[in-house]
Design an enzyme around this catalytic site. Sequence first.
Site, PDB file in Angstrom:
ATOM      1  N   GLY A  45      12.241  -1.794 -31.172  1.00 30.99           N
ATOM      2  CA  GLY A  45      11.475  -1.757 -32.248  1.00 30.99           C
ATOM      3  C   GLY A  45      11.446  -0.871 -33.459  1.00 30.99           C
ATOM      4  N   ASP A 101       8.310   2.745 -33.250  1.00 31.25           N
ATOM      5  CA  ASP A 101       7.660   1.910 -34.163  1.00 31.25           C
ATOM      6  C   ASP A 101       6.187   1.962 -34.378  1.00 31.25           C
ATOM      7  OD1 ASP A 101       7.387   1.212 -31.584  1.00 31.25           O
ATOM      8  OD2 ASP A 101       8.230  -0.879 -31.901  1.00 31.25           O
ATOM      9  N   ASP A 104       0.497   2.769 -29.141  1.00 28.17           N
ATOM     10  CA  ASP A 104      -0.561   2.065 -28.821  1.00 28.17           C
ATOM     11  C   ASP A 104      -1.220   2.883 -27.752  1.00 28.17           C
ATOM     12  OD1 ASP A 104      -2.059  -0.577 -28.570  1.00 28.17           O
ATOM     13  OD2 ASP A 104      -0.901  -0.951 -26.844  1.00 28.17           O
TER      14      ASP A 104
END
Length: 187
Positions: A45, A101, A104
């Site tokens: 990513g 990237d 979370d």
Amino acid sequence: MIDPAYLAEILIPTDRLQARVAEMGASISADYAGKDLVLVAVLKGSVLFLADLMRNIMTPHAIDFMATSSYGNALESSGVVRILKDLDSSIEGRNVLIVEDIIDTGRTLDYLVRILYARQPASLEICTLLNKPARREIPVPVKYIGFDIPDKFVLGYGLDFGERYRNLPYIAVLKPEVYGGAADNNE
Ligand code: IMP
Ligand code: MG
């Protein structure tokens, strides 16, 4: 490209992405001037972000790559990370900046930081393009954050939905009815 009907909105357009990445590159250039810097990008990513970021880092640096995969179900990363590809070079005594990237839950990075810290780098910091603070389960110390974003599934600029849409030059939000909770948790 993607059927525009699938997109709820463009969250971060190309010009804002590029402007922010340039600012981050300038900060990193100043902070690491004269130091042996290696950017460790987490595949896949972060590749578009890395490519733009490094063009804005004006001090000499190396790049290296890791690829990881989370064990667990499709929706949640378990925090147990399998290394699919390790670094090519030693990081002992070097200044390491992890390029991600998106953060979370923080589980992936927490695990990576512990692995890399054990290899005794001179310093170890994190640079992420996107941050979802509402989703954090494990605190990770992040030195550079591009954008804090709301708790929505995003794609584009390297981020995928089912391995697709990484090519979009902006960050977009997928309509929830499209992903319906089927997001994969590979990097
Ligand atoms: P964490 O361990 O929960 O922090 O997982 C972070 C990884 O989950 C990222 O490197 C991405 O591969 C993936 N991820 C988390 N949120 C998104 C999203 O909104 N779009 C695409 N991938 C995401
Ligand atoms: Mg992914």
